[in-house]
Design an enzyme around this catalytic site. Sequence first.
Site, short mmCIF file in Angstrom:
data_model
loop_
_atom_site.label_atom_id
_atom_site.label_comp_id
_atom_site.label_asym_id
_atom_site.label_seq_id
_atom_site.Cartn_x
_atom_site.Cartn_y
_atom_site.Cartn_z
N LYS A 105 -10.21 -5.44 10.06
CA LYS A 105 -11.34 -4.83 9.44
C LYS A 105 -12.70 -4.79 10.32
O LYS A 105 -13.49 -3.72 10.33
CB LYS A 105 -11.49 -5.52 8.16
CG LYS A 105 -10.33 -5.24 7.13
CD LYS A 105 -10.74 -5.91 5.84
CE LYS A 105 -9.43 -5.66 4.85
NZ LYS A 105 -9.60 -6.05 3.57
N GLY B 207 -14.84 -18.85 1.69
CA GLY B 207 -14.39 -18.51 2.80
C GLY B 207 -15.51 -17.20 3.44
O GLY B 207 -16.60 -17.21 2.69
N ALA B 208 -15.62 -16.95 4.69
CA ALA B 208 -16.70 -16.14 5.41
C ALA B 208 -15.99 -15.39 6.53
O ALA B 208 -16.87 -14.86 7.45
CB ALA B 208 -17.57 -17.09 5.92
N GLY B 209 -14.88 -14.59 6.22
CA GLY B 209 -14.35 -14.00 7.10
C GLY B 209 -14.39 -12.56 6.76
O GLY B 209 -15.23 -12.23 5.67
N GLY B 210 -13.54 -11.55 7.12
CA GLY B 210 -13.64 -10.10 6.98
C GLY B 210 -13.33 -9.75 5.46
O GLY B 210 -13.80 -8.83 4.97
N ALA B 211 -12.49 -10.57 4.89
CA ALA B 211 -12.34 -10.41 3.31
C ALA B 211 -13.53 -10.38 2.44
O ALA B 211 -13.51 -9.79 1.43
CB ALA B 211 -11.04 -11.26 3.03
N SER C 15 0.76 -1.25 0.20
CA SER C 15 -0.03 -0.06 0.03
C SER C 15 0.99 1.32 0.13
O SER C 15 0.61 2.31 -0.68
CB SER C 15 -1.26 0.05 1.29
OG SER C 15 -1.93 -1.11 0.85
#
Length: 267
Positions: free
Chosen positions: A66, A127-131, A17
């Site tokens: 997040k 997936g089921a997380g913050g991303a 970043s």
Amino acid sequence: MTDRYAVIGNPVDHSLSPRIHTTFAARTREDIEYGRLEAPTDGFVDAARTFFAAGGSGLNVTLPFKLDAWQWVDGHDDAAASSGAVNTIVVDGNATRGCNTDGIGLVRDLLDNLGWDLDGARTLVLGAGGAVQGVIEPLRRAGAADLTIANRTRRKAQALAARFCVASAGLDEVGGGWDVVLNGTAAGLAGSGGLVAPEVVADSRCYDMFYSLDGATPFCSWAADQGASAVSDGLGMLIEQAAEAFLLWRGVRPDTDGIAKVLRSGA
Ligand code: ATR
């Protein structure tokens, strides 16, 4: 005075970043500084408070903060409110606003850079997380069909799917027939590519929301070996979400052309 921004995460030492935002600043002639801020995994709030108290103008938020960021900010934009995850914090007077540019960044990379049409495309998200939370609604808006969230812990997939009114499954239950398969599990980072049965990715376009500079993340390599019709890692998503964050902070959207190529060349 030069406005200060940073990416906060843990780990954050390899984050691209700072390079991306420094390139944006040069391209738009905006006077900013952009650094890295590593906080202890239980220390997001202290680190964010200290950064803003010292005059910081905005933060990007990456793993694993997040959801912490979503809880901490004073208010949310629509994308953050619907996703429950924050990847960009903007200062509005004395208050902080949590935003989420991951979804729009992903969709821009898929549509504009890769040319993968999402309208009517049967789409599976692993997936089921913050991303993942930040990308479901933007994918649906882009026309993704039969949108399904599959996760190792099925209960988490069910909870997220219920929130967005999409389907859910366990990773070991999904079959084939997808046009687009997106990996948002952290397993990509750990180096195990084979999360699902080979037929899930065969003949599908496969996208990893994580990236590696050679483009060959474990998920991308594995999917290519199983006969995926196209693969891409998430470097383009990283750059496009950054451009949207820059727009929120500076009011100008930088040109992202050629940045992925420069980063991949190691120059
Ligand atoms: P974040 O919120 O930052 O995305 P997270 O909440 O830890 O991180 O989510 C990580 C995701 O990767 C989850 O979907 C997780 O599955 P579980 O909910 O079952 O934990 C998934 N994940 C992590 N390691 C995995 C592995 N080895 N195999 C399959 N899924 C994995």
